[in-house]
Design a protein around this motif. Sequence first.
Motif, PDB file in Angstrom:
ATOM      1  N   ARG A   1       7.738  -4.026   6.691  1.00 61.66           N
ATOM      2  CA  ARG A   1       7.123  -5.091   7.552  1.00 61.66           C
ATOM      3  C   ARG A   1       5.554  -4.637   7.826  1.00 61.66           C
ATOM      4  N   GLU A   2       5.461  -3.275   8.335  1.00 67.84           N
ATOM      5  CA  GLU A   2       4.053  -2.924   8.578  1.00 67.84           C
ATOM      6  C   GLU A   2       3.094  -3.114   7.470  1.00 67.84           C
TER       7      GLU A   2
ATOM      8  N   LYS B   1       2.290  -6.663   7.192  1.00 68.47           N
ATOM      9  CA  LYS B   1       1.410  -6.968   8.287  1.00 68.47           C
ATOM     10  C   LYS B   1       0.003  -6.465   8.071  1.00 68.47           C
ATOM     11  N   ALA B   2      -0.164  -5.339   7.161  1.00 64.88           N
ATOM     12  CA  ALA B   2      -1.488  -4.794   7.066  1.00 64.88           C
ATOM     13  C   ALA B   2      -2.220  -5.470   5.995  1.00 64.88           C
ATOM     14  N   TYR B   3      -1.524  -6.582   5.419  1.00 63.68           N
ATOM     15  CA  TYR B   3      -2.261  -7.097   4.067  1.00 63.68           C
ATOM     16  C   TYR B   3      -3.601  -7.616   4.480  1.00 63.68           C
TER      17      TYR B   3
END
Length: 353
Positions: free
Chosen positions: A322-323, A326-328
């Motif tokens: 998930r992290e 999100k960092a995309y």
Amino acid sequence: SDSMDYLQLAKFFKGLASSGSWCCFDEFNRISLEVLSVVAQQIQQISIAIKMRVEKFIFEETEIRLIPTCAVNITMNPGYAGRSELPDNLKALFRPCAMMVPNYALIAEIRLYSFGYSDAKVIGTKATMALKLSSEQLSPQRHYDFGMRGLNALLVAGGNGKRSMGDKYPEDVIALRSFMDVNLPKFTSADLPLFQGIMGDLFPGVELPPSNTGDMMKVIDAVAPERGLQAAAPFCGKVIQLWETVMVRHGLMTVGIPPCGKTNVKDVLAETLARLSDGGDTFMPVTQYVMNPKSITQGQLYGESDLNTQEWTDGVLAIAVREAAKAYGDGRRQWVVLDGPVDAIWIENMNTV
């Protein structure tokens, strides 16, 4: 997965019945036998309600509305390790549909045409023949895959090669370069000459263009000594091969006996990419999420639901993924690294991830 119980599946079926939607359970027979026999009764309840054309019915002690378009589909591989046979009361509720082996050569031809190859028929046939001959002649290794996924990796690499080299080289030269780049990293040293022989027979007299990894090699030669490593040719070669594999696969596995330098290959590549980063979308610094899957339980790795409250808690891997998602867009590559021994128990669940 095998951790699902009848209560979790009942939630699924409630949602399906009251929304009228379709769903497909993949690898359905991984669920344990005790759960499957209860599932049969749950599905039967819904199908009886559809036959009676009622608008509401009682399901698992709850009254829910019924939209009769709902349907349950399942896929399964019979006779496979870690799978159970479907109980007879469940088999009776599903209509079987056997699948046939697809025509690999035709798929390869169409994919290559879509990548802009004009000689796609011949090259597609050569790609499928290369896999067929490899599966027959090379040593049996657990990590070799000459099926549909192996073919797909070849074709994607062929497409990337066509895009980057364009019309500078003939198509069979580009195809050979791409096929070699994808396959050489995974072969054991004994199989390498055999595979090169197969490719030599399929592409007679074709000379390989030089690989364009000069800049990368210079950086690897600088990074390795800083980490207390010698920039030996086989080591640098593996770093380049790992990079080439990252480019054509969305997930990969580095295989080898414990002290052979797998972690170092990955770390040197990450550092090399950081130094080569130019603001483009190929060379970017890397964020790594590293965990050892065997040091924690299945539930701590993937997440689990509490047996008493049915409340879901995320696992380490779920949080890392998930992290990373999100960092995309932050200009960095996101690598989720499971650094530890591979066994069927935990790797099987990666399928659903």
